[in-house]
Design an enzyme around this catalytic site. Structure first.
Site, short mmCIF file in Angstrom:
data_model
loop_
_atom_site.label_atom_id
_atom_site.label_comp_id
_atom_site.label_asym_id
_atom_site.label_seq_id
_atom_site.Cartn_x
_atom_site.Cartn_y
_atom_site.Cartn_z
N ARG A 148 0.85 -1.20 0.00
CA ARG A 148 0.00 0.00 0.00
C ARG A 148 0.88 1.24 0.00
NH1 ARG A 148 -3.28 0.56 4.69
NH2 ARG A 148 -4.51 2.06 3.53
N LYS B 66 3.10 -7.12 12.06
CA LYS B 66 2.34 -7.39 10.84
C LYS B 66 2.61 -8.81 10.33
CE LYS B 66 1.31 -5.19 6.46
NZ LYS B 66 1.00 -3.87 5.91
N ARG C 209 -1.98 4.62 13.57
CA ARG C 209 -0.92 4.17 14.48
C ARG C 209 -1.45 4.17 15.91
NH1 ARG C 209 3.93 7.19 12.22
NH2 ARG C 209 3.96 6.27 10.14
#
Ligand code: BTN
Length: 325
Positions: free
Chosen positions: A124, A189, A323
């Site tokens: 992204r 992630k 975040r």
């Protein structure tokens, strides 16, 4: 043809046993010199192949390759029906998303492309997606979506949920989602999604749904610019990528069909249960601007809800990143 021969050689080496140059040459129908060139090309992809005089070539570790028949069999077992569209499975590609985009007009909705590695994997916001050989899942699916542009923010959340549920089935606990569709375990992630919209006719929108799942990353990946983890680290055991792909496809088809009929609402609660920032402080970044608030889940169409100065505000797609606040 080149690609096909290289694949035959790779498949013959996959079990980690020695294969002589002559044997590999016969299997692929090429000379021993050509075998040596194919082996060099495979090494350049990051495969650890060595040769011993008089014995031939050998992979340092056996590898479990992607096999179209295995993906199809696992899908059939999971869903009770055959996969409804075509599957393109290759050792190397620039980007599986690009492949789908380039072949859109010959493909039916649901068609997929998956590869062992990508030379130009995309993430992204213009980032690259590190794509080492056979250590992750790089999967793209074409989906013709009849809901019109306005509901696409919801679509990307539903795709995140499908991937999270497939990881859950594998036995990975604590899989969370970060709006709109990053997948985390312990705030690291584990998977990412890149949805690209390829144009529309009326309410029909052509979408390319790209999914990258870290399965077993090599020790030396130092080019990833954020905390990350992989399935094998989380589970402490090997993962069958063919089955994991089939399970992701199973959930994608289930959820996208429901989403097409009923929108985001049936998924709202399910999504909020996995929301990494539910009732937590978050910071939202959009270009130079940042907004601090408390995560309040999602709206009926998948907008991010934040409590800012005592008021609930909704934020829609676009280049927003979230975040911990
Ligand atoms: C992200 O930045 O989180 C999205 C990553 C998406 C990566 C996948 S891998 C398969 C598909 N092909 C690509 O080039 N990108 C997506």
């Amino acid at each position: 043809m080149m690609q096909k021969n290289r694949n035959i050689i790779l498949q013959a080496l996959a079990d980690g046993q020695f294969r002589s140059g002559t044997e590999l040459g016969e299997l692929a129908g090429v000379t021993r010199t050509a075998v040596a060139k194919h082996v060099d090309a495979l090494k350049a992809l990051g495969l650890d192949i060595f040769s011993v005089r008089g014995k031939g070539y050998k992979l340092a570790q056996p590898i479990n390759l992607l096999v179209v028949d295995k993906i199809q069999a696992a899908f059939q077992q999971r869903s009770g029906v055959a996969y409804p569209a075509s599957m393109h499975v290759v050792p190397l590609i620039d980007s599986t998303n690009t492949y789908i985009k380039d072949h859109l007009y010959n493909l039916e909705s649901g068609a997929i492309c998956t590869a062992e590695s990508q030379s130009a994997g995309r993430g992204r916001q213009g980032r690259t997606w590190v794509s080492p050989f056979a250590s992750s899942i790089y999967l793209s699916m074409y989906w013709r979506f009849a809901g019109g542009y306005q509901t696409l923010s919801g679509l990307s959340l539903v795709v995140g949920l499908a991937v999270a549920d497939a990881l859950d089935d594998l036995g990975i606990s604590g899989v969370q989602l970060k709006w709109p569709n990053d997948i985390y375990v312990n705030m690291q992630k584990i998977a990412g999604i890149l949805i690209e919209i390829e144009g529309s006719v009326g309410d029909e929108v052509d979408c390319v749904i790209g999914v990258g799942v870290n399965v077993q990353l090599p020790e030396n990946v130092d080019t990833i610019d954020q905390p990350f983890t992989d399935c094998v680290t989380q589970l402490g055991q090997r993962v069958d990528r063919n089955t994991l792909i089939a399970n992701i496809l199973y959930y994608l088809h289930q959820y996208l069909n429901t989403f097409s009929l009923h929108g985001m609402l049936p998924f709202k609660e399910q999504w909020e249960r996995r929301d990494a920032f539910f009732h937590k402080p978050v910071m939202l970044l959009a270009g130079q601007n940042s907004i601090s608030g408390i995560g309040m889940g999602i709206g009926e169409t998948g907008a991010l809800l934040l409590q800012v100065d005592g008021e609930i505000k909704a934020f829609h797609g676009g280049e927003i990143s979230v975040r911990a606040g």
